[in-house]
Design a protein around this motif. Structure first.
Motif, PDB file in Angstrom:
ATOM      1  N   VAL A 158     -41.057  55.902   7.829  1.00  0.00           N
ATOM      2  CA  VAL A 158     -41.215  54.894   8.880  1.00  0.00           C
ATOM      3  C   VAL A 158     -40.896  55.483  10.260  1.00  0.00           C
ATOM      4  O   VAL A 158     -41.593  55.207  11.242  1.00  0.00           O
ATOM      5  CB  VAL A 158     -40.308  53.675   8.594  1.00  0.00           C
ATOM      6  N   ALA A 159     -39.855  56.307  10.337  1.00  0.00           N
ATOM      7  CA  ALA A 159     -39.491  56.939  11.615  1.00  0.00           C
ATOM      8  C   ALA A 159     -40.630  57.806  12.133  1.00  0.00           C
ATOM      9  O   ALA A 159     -40.911  57.842  13.344  1.00  0.00           O
ATOM     10  CB  ALA A 159     -38.230  57.782  11.435  1.00  0.00           C
ATOM     11  N   VAL A 190     -35.078  48.634   8.575  1.00  0.00           N
ATOM     12  CA  VAL A 190     -36.125  49.618   8.824  1.00  0.00           C
ATOM     13  C   VAL A 190     -37.249  49.032   9.681  1.00  0.00           C
ATOM     14  O   VAL A 190     -37.998  49.758  10.325  1.00  0.00           O
ATOM     15  CB  VAL A 190     -36.669  50.173   7.482  1.00  0.00           C
ATOM     16  N   VAL A 191     -37.352  47.692   9.698  1.00  0.00           N
ATOM     17  CA  VAL A 191     -38.315  47.031  10.580  1.00  0.00           C
ATOM     18  C   VAL A 191     -37.707  46.802  11.970  1.00  0.00           C
ATOM     19  O   VAL A 191     -38.367  46.963  12.992  1.00  0.00           O
ATOM     20  CB  VAL A 191     -38.778  45.692   9.964  1.00  0.00           C
ATOM     21  N   MET A 192     -36.414  46.438  12.011  1.00  0.00           N
ATOM     22  CA  MET A 192     -35.758  46.136  13.283  1.00  0.00           C
ATOM     23  C   MET A 192     -35.535  47.377  14.142  1.00  0.00           C
ATOM     24  O   MET A 192     -35.693  47.331  15.366  1.00  0.00           O
ATOM     25  CB  MET A 192     -34.411  45.440  13.018  1.00  0.00           C
ATOM     26  N   LEU A 193     -35.184  48.504  13.537  1.00  0.00           N
ATOM     27  CA  LEU A 193     -34.899  49.713  14.317  1.00  0.00           C
ATOM     28  C   LEU A 193     -36.095  50.165  15.163  1.00  0.00           C
ATOM     29  O   LEU A 193     -35.938  50.446  16.350  1.00  0.00           O
ATOM     30  CB  LEU A 193     -34.442  50.843  13.399  1.00  0.00           C
ATOM     31  N   PRO A 194     -37.296  50.251  14.596  1.00  0.00           N
ATOM     32  CA  PRO A 194     -38.444  50.639  15.420  1.00  0.00           C
ATOM     33  C   PRO A 194     -38.718  49.648  16.551  1.00  0.00           C
ATOM     34  O   PRO A 194     -39.128  50.043  17.636  1.00  0.00           O
ATOM     35  CB  PRO A 194     -39.603  50.667  14.412  1.00  0.00           C
ATOM     36  N   TYR A 195     -38.487  48.347  16.289  1.00  0.00           N
ATOM     37  CA  TYR A 195     -38.677  47.352  17.340  1.00  0.00           C
ATOM     38  C   TYR A 195     -37.692  47.592  18.482  1.00  0.00           C
ATOM     39  O   TYR A 195     -38.047  47.487  19.659  1.00  0.00           O
ATOM     40  CB  TYR A 195     -38.498  45.951  16.752  1.00  0.00           C
ATOM     41  N   THR A 196     -36.452  47.934  18.138  1.00  0.00           N
ATOM     42  CA  THR A 196     -35.455  48.274  19.150  1.00  0.00           C
ATOM     43  C   THR A 196     -35.892  49.509  19.925  1.00  0.00           C
ATOM     44  O   THR A 196     -35.715  49.604  21.145  1.00  0.00           O
ATOM     45  CB  THR A 196     -34.083  48.539  18.492  1.00  0.00           C
ATOM     46  N   TYR A 197     -36.473  50.457  19.213  1.00  0.00           N
ATOM     47  CA  TYR A 197     -36.992  51.687  19.832  1.00  0.00           C
ATOM     48  C   TYR A 197     -38.086  51.349  20.847  1.00  0.00           C
ATOM     49  O   TYR A 197     -38.120  51.894  21.954  1.00  0.00           O
ATOM     50  CB  TYR A 197     -37.517  52.590  18.733  1.00  0.00           C
TER      51      TYR A 197
END
Length: 289
Positions: free
Chosen positions: A164-165, A266-273
């Protein structure tokens, strides 16, 4: 030299906000970290409570209830503190930005847009930074706790996180360009509205809509990819825990709860990014010229 240093200190960047308000932000982040460590322990303690009740032992249940009470008290205290802390940060930074723009004799449209940008920037620290930190702790906490319950499942979880990253890293350039397009249109909004020309206003709103749709479509695609990998992990976890490793009811419950928490993180981290990229673009815009 002193003037340059002061100007640099007042620059609206993530780093300068953290340095200037380091004590204020350190308090809220410390409370947040403690709160999230307790949340990471919840599924494990709940699983132990389930297995304990099956064998007639109620002591794990009381330990679980104590942690729940501590978690609730910490969460309430942090939220009360956050509202006051970030309200002060917004007030001070918005006032500084307004004074700077007025000194440059900036038009009302630019002044309005930039005050709104400061609000969005502050919202990143108040809402998105805690979400990102929560997601990070949840993600790494889930991996660690899964390593205790099922090392194989922990390895699969790490592989999913890296996949995902990679997806979001490859999308960074496009996310940056689309956010710039949205912010360009927003800065022109008051000027366009002051013309009172329906055709020009319609064109502006149509352009703003197109930028937002393109950004939303990209977010939907990345969200879909992230969730696909996370749900595939969940299906694999059920098979591994029950059919392969034959875990107890409590262990299986705890492990599946950690996988679900990992899925959310794993969905929230990319949104924060994405929000970090967006507020970085706002920072550059505010300090331009």
């Amino acid at each position: 030299m002193t003037s340059t240093s002061s100007s640099s200190t007042n620059t609206l960047t993530h780093g300068n906000i953290l340095r200037r308000y380091r004590l204020t932000i350190a308090v809220t982040l410390t409370l947040l970290v403690f709160e999230n460590i307790l949340e990471v322990l919840i599924p494990y303690l709940m699983g132990r409570a389930i297995d304990g009740l099956i064998t007639g032992d109620t002591s794990p249940l009381w330990g679980f209830a104590g942690v729940i009470f501590l978690l609730l008290a910490t969460g309430i205290g942090r939220r009360i503190y956050d509202t006051r802390a970030y309200g002060r940060i917004y007030r001070e930074k918005a006032s500084e930005t307004a004074s700077r723009e007025i000194a440059k004799d900036a038009p009302t449209s630019r002044l309005t847009a930039r005050i709104n940008f400061v609000h969005e920037f502050t919202q990143f620290f108040e809402l998105m930074l805690p979400m990102g930190l929560t997601a990070s702790i949840t993600l790494f906490g889930a991996i660690i706790m899964l390593a205790i319950i099922s090392p194989l499942l922990s390895i699969l979880t790490i592989m999913t996180a890296l996949t995902v990253a990679t997806v979001f890293f490859l999308c960074r350039g496009r996310i940056d360009r689309l956010n710039k397009g949205v912010n360009d249109e927003m800065e022109r909004q008051v000027d366009v509205l002051e013309t009172r020309q329906p055709d020009r206003i319609r064109r502006h709103l149509s352009a703003l809509e197109r930028w937002r749709i393109r950004l939303s479509d990209l977010e939907a695609a990345t969200y879909g990819a992230s969730y696909f990998f996370a749900l595939a992990l969940l299906c694999g976890a059920i098979y591994i825990l029950i059919a392969v490793e034959q875990k107890t009811v409590g262990e299986a419950f705890a492990a599946l709860t950690y996988v679900l928490q990992f899925t959310d993180a794993v969905v929230m981290l990319p949104y924060t990014y994405q929000e970090f990229i967006r507020t970085s673009e706002i920072s550059g815009r505010l300090d331009r010229d």
